[in-house]
Write a protein that holds these residues in place. Structure first.
Motif, mmCIF file in Angstrom:
data_model
loop_
_atom_site.group_PDB
_atom_site.id
_atom_site.type_symbol
_atom_site.label_atom_id
_atom_site.label_comp_id
_atom_site.label_asym_id
_atom_site.label_seq_id
_atom_site.Cartn_x
_atom_site.Cartn_y
_atom_site.Cartn_z
ATOM 1 N N PRO A 181 1.087 -1.450 -0.387
ATOM 2 C CA PRO A 181 -0.289 0.103 -0.141
ATOM 3 C C PRO A 181 1.097 0.988 -0.131
ATOM 4 O O PRO A 181 0.224 2.642 -1.399
ATOM 5 N N THR A 182 2.493 1.243 0.665
ATOM 6 C CA THR A 182 2.946 2.427 1.088
ATOM 7 C C THR A 182 3.410 2.567 -0.726
ATOM 8 O O THR A 182 3.588 3.701 -1.103
ATOM 9 N N LEU A 183 3.893 1.226 -0.913
ATOM 10 C CA LEU A 183 4.476 1.616 -2.796
ATOM 11 C C LEU A 183 3.131 2.074 -3.394
ATOM 12 O O LEU A 183 3.623 2.912 -4.813
ATOM 13 N N GLN A 184 2.738 1.912 -3.737
ATOM 14 C CA GLN A 184 1.614 2.048 -4.410
ATOM 15 C C GLN A 184 0.925 3.729 -3.988
ATOM 16 O O GLN A 184 1.148 4.229 -5.010
ATOM 17 N N ARG A 185 0.981 4.161 -2.642
ATOM 18 C CA ARG A 185 0.485 5.722 -2.110
ATOM 19 C C ARG A 185 1.780 6.650 -3.092
ATOM 20 O O ARG A 185 1.589 7.992 -4.098
ATOM 21 N N MET A 186 3.237 6.430 -3.376
ATOM 22 C CA MET A 186 3.991 6.531 -3.967
ATOM 23 C C MET A 186 4.578 7.048 -4.662
ATOM 24 O O MET A 186 4.941 7.774 -5.535
ATOM 25 N N GLU A 187 4.390 5.864 -5.887
ATOM 26 C CA GLU A 187 4.028 5.720 -6.945
ATOM 27 C C GLU A 187 3.246 6.512 -8.204
ATOM 28 O O GLU A 187 3.296 7.810 -8.489
ATOM 29 N N ALA A 188 1.944 6.974 -6.812
ATOM 30 C CA ALA A 188 0.570 7.576 -7.374
ATOM 31 C C ALA A 188 1.205 9.244 -7.463
ATOM 32 O O ALA A 188 1.137 9.754 -7.952
ATOM 33 N N ILE A 189 1.845 9.378 -6.029
ATOM 34 C CA ILE A 189 1.905 10.613 -5.072
ATOM 35 C C ILE A 189 3.076 11.300 -6.392
ATOM 36 O O ILE A 189 3.127 12.558 -7.008
ATOM 37 N N TYR A 190 4.074 10.367 -6.910
ATOM 38 C CA TYR A 190 5.625 11.106 -7.959
ATOM 39 C C TYR A 190 5.082 11.569 -9.241
ATOM 40 O O TYR A 190 4.926 12.261 -9.772
#
Length: 219
Positions: A181-190
């Motif tokens: 979930p953390t990786l998904q959010r970081m991907e979306a923000i960047y």
């Protein structure tokens, strides 16, 4: 009459001595309690000073404070544990193992002491049987940590049992699922911010972890 008076006087003396003894005992006990209170207060203050220095990465000052704690209370498990960590991060693994061993002796419920003793013991490289015993004990207590499975994998690999080593390493990797979930959010923000390279990096890492867990589920 004289004998009767002597008896009364003796009873009076006995009563007085008894009362004096009780008063003496009271003051001795009271004094010990006061002394114990101030010693505990001093230990707490020194320990808090040590944890403050430890949090600020002033390890020499922290070590000095914790050693002062042990001078007052050589069974202080928290001080023993942090001294072990200081020695571990200073690469003095033998000293670290000794502190962690004392910590678990003083408080057998401190599973973190068993865990760090196992880590230190493996790096000391003298008593792998003890390391294995600590790992088995921790797993029996439900202590789940990726480093624990990794450590067990290294023991198996050292013994030449590669199939069990791989199994332990896969168990260590199974903990990576919590990062999805953390990786998904970081991907979306960047991605939204226009940082394509960073977005793609986290998307690739996310996909790799998902694929790894998907393969293990379908086995």
């Amino acid at each position: 009459m004289i004998a009767l008076n002597s008896e009364i006087i003796q009873k009076h003396l006995n009563l007085r001595n008894g009362l004096f003894g009780l008063v003496l005992i009271f003051f001795v006990v009271f004094g010990l309690l006061i002394r114990s209170y101030f010693i505990k207060k001093e230990i707490t203050e020194i320990y808090n000073e040590g944890t403050s220095q430890y949090s600020s990465n002033h390890l020499d000052a922290a070590k000095s404070a914790f050693l002062r704690v042990l001078e007052l209370d050589d069974e202080h498990a928290d001080a023993l544990f942090l001294l072990g960590k200081i020695e571990f991060f200073s690469k003095k693994f033998q000293n670290a193992e000794e502190y962690f061993n004392r910590c678990k002796t003083e408080d057998s419920g401190r599973l973190d002491c068993f865990f760090w003793k196992a880590k230190s013991g493996f790096l000391v490289g003298k008593n792998y049987e003890s390391v294995e015993e600590d790992i088995i004990f921790l797993k029996g207590k439900g202590f789940d940590h990726p480093e624990l499975f990794h450590l067990q994998g290294m023991l198996y690999e050292r013994a030449g049992n590669l199939s069990l080593a791989l199994k332990s390493y896969e168990e260590a990797l199974s903990f990576t699922v919590v990062a999805l979930p953390t990786l998904q959010r970081m991907e979306a923000i960047y991605s939204k911010a226009g940082f394509t390279e960073k977005s793609e990096k986290y998307e690739s890492l996310n996909r790799s972890i998902r694929d790894f867990h998907a393969r293990n589920i379908t086995r």
